[in-house]
Structures are given as structure tokens and as C-alpha cells.
Scaffold this motif. Structure first.
Motif, PDB file in Angstrom:
ATOM      1  N   SER A 187     -34.340-111.128  14.763  1.00  0.00           N
ATOM      2  CA  SER A 187     -35.621-111.715  14.372  1.00  0.00           C
ATOM      3  C   SER A 187     -36.514-110.571  13.624  1.00  0.00           C
ATOM      4  O   SER A 187     -36.037-109.600  13.414  1.00  0.00           O
ATOM      5  N   ASP A 240     -40.575-114.311  12.971  1.00  0.00           N
ATOM      6  CA  ASP A 240     -40.542-115.165  14.352  1.00  0.00           C
ATOM      7  C   ASP A 240     -41.466-114.587  15.294  1.00  0.00           C
ATOM      8  O   ASP A 240     -42.083-115.209  16.097  1.00  0.00           O
ATOM      9  N   TYR A 241     -41.953-113.268  14.932  1.00  0.00           N
ATOM     10  CA  TYR A 241     -43.324-112.572  15.726  1.00  0.00           C
ATOM     11  C   TYR A 241     -44.088-111.998  14.817  1.00  0.00           C
ATOM     12  O   TYR A 241     -43.984-111.753  13.748  1.00  0.00           O
ATOM     13  N   LEU A 258     -45.800-119.051  15.873  1.00  0.00           N
ATOM     14  CA  LEU A 258     -45.023-118.057  15.796  1.00  0.00           C
ATOM     15  C   LEU A 258     -45.082-117.371  17.262  1.00  0.00           C
ATOM     16  O   LEU A 258     -46.100-117.283  17.967  1.00  0.00           O
ATOM     17  N   GLY A 271     -33.684-114.277   8.424  1.00  0.00           N
ATOM     18  CA  GLY A 271     -33.733-115.730   8.899  1.00  0.00           C
ATOM     19  C   GLY A 271     -32.490-116.565   8.790  1.00  0.00           C
ATOM     20  O   GLY A 271     -32.471-117.553   9.541  1.00  0.00           O
TER      21      GLY A 271
END
Length: 310
Positions: A2, A80-81, A220, A307
Motif C-alpha cells: 500500500s 491507500d491511506y 481512502l 498500485g
């Protein structure tokens, strides 16, 4: 594996930081949107004079973070974060789709004014490097009183913390820290005692303003810099953003939490690279890199690569 976008807090500001953003239509549109929303030319906010005010600093950090993210994501997948240190939580929430940029601008403008008005002088923050948390907490206990308030504010790394309070109290703790072997005890470019109970009242006022603002569920992963864990629903997110000014920042825990969740690409949005240096202590594998000083196409390639499922 991620990816994570991180957004720095107050102290990372630099004169000219908005002018140094890449010249691009995406960035220009972001600056125009901010100027129209605030009713002022935001390119005037990054002068040394404007950055002497808490409001100017916080607006610059918000705008730079959002503009840099939009530019990156023009030709790359979303991370992702997201996570932000203090004021950095606001651009993080915007990028996560939880808070409209226009609402963030209004709230951050108010946030900066409230913090500045609460403590116009005589207070601030000091970084202490080279002592563990328990030692610093012991020094705080020695100095803190009603007349000399001083608190733990940020846990940045195993041997790097930030304290907040009155000038006299911070000076006393810094002197004790040096005696105990601290490598550095340095006053930060922050004019208010953030992340401690001294800002509880301004936080309550900001929470009242937040109650009128619509928030969305983050699309997200939003990692709270105070709780060091994801927030997935609206009301806890509202609470996190409104009150983070008076809560201890656990940045060490936040970065560790991201790593444990499989994050291996950490990109720090502008300005600066302080958080990148802290992340490298945690990221035994993977990449920690800052937007400033890196090629845009390199960052976008890293996001595309991260990704792809192995």
C-alpha cells in the motif's frame, strides 16, 4: 502493498512555499479556488510577514498539501491511506474525499485565528531530541504548575518529542533536558501551545463550527495522527479534526500503524521533508520520499507501481 500520503504540520512552513509549487494548470486552479473562497489572493499568504501569523501558516499548509496531491493524482492512482500531523489532517481529509476543500479553507482560517487569539504571545512549542518519552515526562512533571504550564504535545519518534506551554516553562524543561543528555532542545517556529489542554477552549469553538459542515465517509484510509489508527465514519472524523489542536500527536504510532497495514510507499506532500526523515526510521522496507526535491513523474511512477498487485 500500500501507499500513504502524509501532510506536515506547523513548523514546516517556508516563505515562498506556494510560489514554489510546480507551475501547472492543476495547481493554478487550486490557488484560484482558494483565493475565491477566502476573498483574498492566497499567494500573499506565504510571505515571511504573513507566515508570522498562525492563520497564514495553516492556510498555506492546507493549500500546498491539496495542490500537490491534485497534481500527483492527475496521472497516478490515489494512495491507500492519508495522514496528517496536526493541521496536516485537514488536507488529508480533503484528499480522502471526506471534507470539501472550500469547507476546509473556512475551518482552517477560523482554526488559525482561534489559536492565535488564545495565546498571542508568551507560549509555543519546543522539540527535544535524544531523550526517551519517559524521561521527558519526568521533566515535565518537575516543571509543570498553574504558573508554569507545560505539556507533552508530539511523540515524533522514539527519542524525539515536542512539548508545549509557556516560554518560561519550556525554557526550564529544555535546561533540565540538556543536563540529562538531550542532543537538542530547540524552540520551534510555532507561536501557540498546540496539542495540549491549553487549547481546549478554542477547540470547543471550532467544534461548534464543524457541527454546521457536511462531512463524508472517507473513500481512502484516513489515519488519525492523534489516535494512530483509521477513522472510517463521519462523527469520529468530525471529532478528530475539531479537537486535534488540543490532543497529543502520536506520529510515531501513526507511521508504525501504516507500516503494519502494509504501507511500503510513503510520500510527504509539501512543504519540506521532516516527516520523510521520521518515516525512514520505521520503514525497514519500502520507500519514504518527499514531494519537494523529487521529480513529479518519478512520484507518479512509484504510485502506479505500488498500485499493482504482486
Amino acid at each position: 502493498m500500500s501507499s500513504l500520503f502524509v501532510f506536515p504540520g506547523q513548523g514546516a512552513q517556508q516563505p515562498g512555499m506556494l510560489h514554489r509549487l510546480p507551475q501547472n494548470t492543476v495547481v493554478e486552479a487550486c490557488l484560484k479556488e482558494a483565493s475565491e473562497m477566502l476573498g483574498e489572493d492566497v499567494l500573499q499568504l506565504d510571505s515571511a510577514q504573513s507566515l508570522a501569523s498562525t492563520r497564514g501558516v495553516q492556510l498555506c499548509l492546507l493549500i500546498a498539501g491539496v495542490a500537490g496531491s491534485r497534481l500527483l493524482l492527475q496521472q497516478a492512482p490515489a494512495p491507500d491511506y492519508v495522514a496528517g500531523l496536526s493541521i496536516g489532517a485537514y488536507p488529508a481529509a480533503v484528499v480522502a474525499g471526506a471534507l470539501a476543500f472550500s469547507d476546509a479553507l473556512r475551518l482552517v482560517s477560523l482554526r488559525g485565528e482561534l489559536m492565535q487569539q488564545a495565546y498571542p504571545q508568551g507560549y509555543g512549542m519546543t522539540a527535544i531530541i535524544g531523550l526517551d518519552l519517559a524521561t521527558v515526562e519526568g521533566l515535565l512533571a518537575q516543571v509543570h504548575s498553574a504558573q508554569t504550564p507545560v505539556y507533552l504535545a508530539n511523540i515524533n519518534a522514539d527519542n524525539q518529542v515536542v512539548i508545549a506551554g509557556s516560554d518560561a516553562a519550556m525554557k526550564a524543561v529544555a535546561e533540565l533536558a540538556r543536563v540529562r543528555g538531550a542532543g537538542l532542545a530547540k524552540r520551534l517556529a510555532v507561536s501557540v501551545p498546540s496539542h495540549c489542554p491549553l487549547l481546549a477552549q478554542p477547540a470547543e469553538v471550532l467544534a461548534q463550527a464543524f457541527a454546521q459542515v457536511p462531512l463524508q465517509v472517507p473513500v481512502l484510509g484516513y489515519l488519525s495522527g492523534s489516535r494512530a489508527r483509521p477513522i472510517r465514519t463521519v462523527e469520529p472524523l468530525r471529532d478528530d479534526l475539531a479537537y486535534n489542536m488540543c490532543r497529543v500527536v502520536d506520529w510515531r504510532g501513526t507511521v508504525q500503524s501504516a507500516y503494519e497495514r502494509g504501507v511500503r510507499l510513503h510520500i510527504e506532500l509539501p512543504p519540506g521533508a521532516v516527516l520523510t526523515g521520521l518515516a525512514r526510521r520505521v520503514f525497514e522496507q519500502g520507500t519514504a520520499i518527499a514531494f519537494d526535491g523529487a521529480r513529479l513523474d518519478t512520484l507518479q511512477a512509484l504510485l502506479r507501481e505500488e498500485g499493482v498487485e504482486p
